[in-house]
Design an enzyme around this catalytic site. Structure first.
Site, PDB file in Angstrom:
ATOM      1  N   GLU A  67     -15.169  -4.783   9.352  1.00  0.00           N
ATOM      2  CA  GLU A  67     -13.840  -4.584   9.907  1.00  0.00           C
ATOM      3  C   GLU A  67     -13.715  -3.179  10.461  1.00  0.00           C
ATOM      4  O   GLU A  67     -14.593  -2.328  10.273  1.00  0.00           O
ATOM      5  CB  GLU A  67     -12.756  -4.829   8.856  1.00  0.00           C
ATOM      6  CG  GLU A  67     -12.814  -3.896   7.669  1.00  0.00           C
ATOM      7  CD  GLU A  67     -11.728  -4.208   6.646  1.00  0.00           C
ATOM      8  OE1 GLU A  67     -10.869  -3.340   6.439  1.00  0.00           O
ATOM      9  OE2 GLU A  67     -11.756  -5.316   6.068  1.00  0.00           O
TER      10      GLU A  67
ATOM     11  N   ASN B 199     -10.731  -0.043  10.707  1.00  0.00           N
ATOM     12  CA  ASN B 199      -9.460   0.425  10.158  1.00  0.00           C
ATOM     13  C   ASN B 199      -8.923   1.524  11.059  1.00  0.00           C
ATOM     14  O   ASN B 199      -9.555   2.575  11.202  1.00  0.00           O
ATOM     15  CB  ASN B 199      -9.690   0.949   8.729  1.00  0.00           C
ATOM     16  CG  ASN B 199      -8.414   1.165   7.966  1.00  0.00           C
ATOM     17  OD1 ASN B 199      -7.447   1.695   8.496  1.00  0.00           O
ATOM     18  ND2 ASN B 199      -8.405   0.775   6.707  1.00  0.00           N
TER      19      ASN B 199
ATOM     20  N   TYR C  78      -9.919   3.562  -5.611  1.00  0.00           N
ATOM     21  CA  TYR C  78      -8.937   4.597  -5.905  1.00  0.00           C
ATOM     22  C   TYR C  78      -8.816   4.992  -7.378  1.00  0.00           C
ATOM     23  O   TYR C  78      -8.381   6.103  -7.676  1.00  0.00           O
ATOM     24  CB  TYR C  78      -7.553   4.141  -5.420  1.00  0.00           C
ATOM     25  CG  TYR C  78      -7.511   3.893  -3.939  1.00  0.00           C
ATOM     26  CD1 TYR C  78      -7.592   4.940  -3.040  1.00  0.00           C
ATOM     27  CD2 TYR C  78      -7.397   2.601  -3.429  1.00  0.00           C
ATOM     28  CE1 TYR C  78      -7.558   4.712  -1.675  1.00  0.00           C
ATOM     29  CE2 TYR C  78      -7.358   2.366  -2.065  1.00  0.00           C
ATOM     30  CZ  TYR C  78      -7.443   3.426  -1.186  1.00  0.00           C
ATOM     31  OH  TYR C  78      -7.408   3.200   0.150  1.00  0.00           O
TER      32      TYR C  78
ATOM     33  N   ASP D  67     -16.492  -0.400   9.390  1.00  0.00           N
ATOM     34  CA  ASP D  67     -17.268  -0.793   8.209  1.00  0.00           C
ATOM     35  C   ASP D  67     -18.310  -1.836   8.594  1.00  0.00           C
ATOM     36  O   ASP D  67     -17.978  -2.842   9.251  1.00  0.00           O
ATOM     37  CB  ASP D  67     -16.349  -1.357   7.130  1.00  0.00           C
ATOM     38  CG  ASP D  67     -15.282  -0.359   6.694  1.00  0.00           C
ATOM     39  OD1 ASP D  67     -15.424   0.839   7.007  1.00  0.00           O
ATOM     40  OD2 ASP D  67     -14.305  -0.785   6.044  1.00  0.00           O
TER      41      ASP D  67
ATOM     42  N   SER E 287      -6.686  -1.655   1.806  1.00  0.00           N
ATOM     43  CA  SER E 287      -6.965  -1.094   0.480  1.00  0.00           C
ATOM     44  C   SER E 287      -7.502  -2.142  -0.483  1.00  0.00           C
ATOM     45  O   SER E 287      -7.331  -2.037  -1.695  1.00  0.00           O
ATOM     46  CB  SER E 287      -5.706  -0.433  -0.117  1.00  0.00           C
ATOM     47  OG  SER E 287      -5.298   0.653   0.673  1.00  0.00           O
TER      48      SER E 287
ATOM     49  N   GLY F 116      -7.709   5.803   4.971  1.00  0.00           N
ATOM     50  CA  GLY F 116      -7.092   6.677   3.991  1.00  0.00           C
ATOM     51  C   GLY F 116      -7.596   8.104   4.068  1.00  0.00           C
ATOM     52  O   GLY F 116      -8.731   8.366   4.480  1.00  0.00           O
TER      53      GLY F 116
ATOM     54  N   GLU G 283       0.819  -1.210   0.000  1.00  0.00           N
ATOM     55  CA  GLU G 283       0.000   0.000   0.000  1.00  0.00           C
ATOM     56  C   GLU G 283       0.858   1.267   0.000  1.00  0.00           C
ATOM     57  O   GLU G 283       0.377   2.345   0.343  1.00  0.00           O
ATOM     58  CB  GLU G 283      -0.941  -0.010   1.192  1.00  0.00           C
ATOM     59  CG  GLU G 283      -1.932  -1.152   1.171  1.00  0.00           C
ATOM     60  CD  GLU G 283      -2.801  -1.199   2.417  1.00  0.00           C
ATOM     61  OE1 GLU G 283      -3.736  -0.398   2.497  1.00  0.00           O
ATOM     62  OE2 GLU G 283      -2.515  -2.019   3.306  1.00  0.00           O
TER      63      GLU G 283
ATOM     64  N   ARG H  61     -12.152   4.012  11.234  1.00  0.00           N
ATOM     65  CA  ARG H  61     -13.345   3.872  10.405  1.00  0.00           C
ATOM     66  C   ARG H  61     -13.872   2.467  10.619  1.00  0.00           C
ATOM     67  O   ARG H  61     -13.119   1.495  10.518  1.00  0.00           O
ATOM     68  CB  ARG H  61     -13.012   4.089   8.933  1.00  0.00           C
ATOM     69  CG  ARG H  61     -14.253   4.245   8.032  1.00  0.00           C
ATOM     70  CD  ARG H  61     -13.921   4.113   6.559  1.00  0.00           C
ATOM     71  NE  ARG H  61     -13.562   2.736   6.239  1.00  0.00           N
ATOM     72  CZ  ARG H  61     -12.420   2.378   5.679  1.00  0.00           C
ATOM     73  NH1 ARG H  61     -11.502   3.273   5.375  1.00  0.00           N
ATOM     74  NH2 ARG H  61     -12.177   1.097   5.426  1.00  0.00           N
TER      75      ARG H  61
END
Length: 385
Positions: free
Chosen positions: A342, A344, A287, A329, A213, A348, A33, A327
């Site tokens: 999950e 994080n 992305y 999810d 990612s 990002g 990443e 974050r």
């Protein structure tokens, strides 16, 4: 919601009247990443308040070398499908202990090392192993340097999705059903592994346990795709998580942010919807694609469901002992129930990343979000004090 920051010129690590706090923005790294970390750093470097902070960009090259990077945020943008990289040829830098703190030292070839000055906060914008997984956080703890985000334990658990599930389940939180498969186990008993994956049912997802990612993730539609999906995931991690596909579920994400006083707060949730050739929210959809990914912020959810989701996000944040930001999810199932996919610990910050978009929709601008994180880091203790 109170987004007011205290006096940004205060520097608790030294004399608060002496100078602006110095922030080392660290990015790149050895993981797959690397490029996304560079893009994230470019966004943060462009947003951070230069009147409030001295900013030093520090890149970690793909081979692990630390260098003094150029302070040019535009160089760190995605160009078409090409991701930026740290320039390994730039001047090497190192963190070195000093009498009053930790100095950042530049070592030019055939020259006497020069001291940039004391680092008050490191903003670690690395994604994946060797940065987001507690390794860098442990080094900073040993050096006595304050930093943005979660500590060693939360970072390590957050990186390893298999152990994350164990912790979340122990806290009474619902998670996606799945199994763990190691490369060694697959090499010794491929037939047994395939049987375990088949027992989960199809479709399922195979993903590296310690990557982000959406790197290395494959959707497995039937038994004929198991070996190929595992091989792709093993390219990124010798430990793989295979999970049931939450068919019919909506993917909804929620930001969690620490406060200067009191409990963490949450953003309005946002929903991700992918289309075209993207069966799920993969790397390209996150992305590189702009025509087949739609984001709804706030997500169209009943008020009681949003309230439950935001409360569950805080519970997950606290279960992992997170700090600063995360974050979370979720899958919102067809019957309205919630399942955590999950968490994080270093989401990002690219222009298309969900985390800053969630907070923008909640009333906090990108620069204010960056400032809050630095202010939280300035006030944290080092070690176990």
């Amino acid at each position: 919601m109170n987004h007011t920051s205290p006096d940004k010129t205060a520097d608790p690590a030294t004399d608060p009247t002496s100078r602006k706090p110095r922030v080392a923005v660290v990015f790149g790294g050895r993981s797959s990443e690397h490029g996304i970390s560079c893009v994230t750093a470019g966004s943060v470097l462009a947003a951070i308040d230069r009147e409030a902070y001295d900013v030093v960009p520090v890149g970690i090259a793909a081979d692990g070398r630390w260098v003094l990077e150029s302070d040019e945020p535009t160089r760190l943008a995605i160009r078409g499908n090409d991701l930026p990289q740290v320039d390994a040829g730039r001047s090497p830098v190192a963190l070195m202990g000093a009498a009053t703190g930790t100095d950042l030292v530049v070592a030019e070839p055939a020259s006497v090392p020069s001291v940039i000055g004391e680092v008050d906060v490191v903003f670690p914008l690395l994604h994946g192993p060797w940065g987001e997984d507690g390794t860098l956080q442990g080094m900073l703890e040993m050096a006595g340097v304050r930093y943005v985000g979660s500590g060693v334990l939360a970072s390590a658990i957050g990186m390893d999705k298999a152990y994350m599930k164990v912790v979340l389940q122990a806290a009474g939180l619902p998670v996606t059903p799945g199994i763990v498969v190691t490369r060694t186990e697959h090499e010794l008993d491929a037939v047994g592994v395939r049987a375990r994956v088949e027992a989960l049912g199809f479709p399922s997802f195979a993903k590296p346990a310690r990557a982000g990612s959406s790197m290395g993730i494959s959707k497995v539609h039937d038994a004929s795709e198991i070996d190929e999906a595992l091989a792709e995931a093993f390219r990124h991690d010798p430990k793989v998580l295979v999970e049931q596909s939450m068919e019919g579920a909506r993917e909804v994400e929620c930001g969690v942010l620490g406060t200067l006083e009191g409990p963490p707060e949450t953003s309005r949730p946002g929903e991700v919807r992918t289309g075209g050739d993207h069966e799920f929210y993969d790397f390209e959809a996150k992305y590189l694609a702009d025509q087949h990914t739609e984001i709804d912020i706030p997500a169209d959810l009943p008020a009681e469901t949003e309230q439950e989701l935001r409360a569950m996000a805080v519970r997950a944040f606290e279960a992992l002992s997170c700090e600063g930001l995360a974050r979370v999810d979720f899958f919102v199932m067809p019957d309205g129930s919630l399942v955590i996919n999950e968490l994080n610990t270093m989401p990002g910050f690219t222009p298309t990343s969900m985390y800053p978009q969630l907070w923008a929709a909640t009333g906090m601008s990108y620069p204010d979000l960056v400032d809050r994180l630095v202010q939280l880091a300035l006030r944290r203790d080092t070690g176990l004090r």
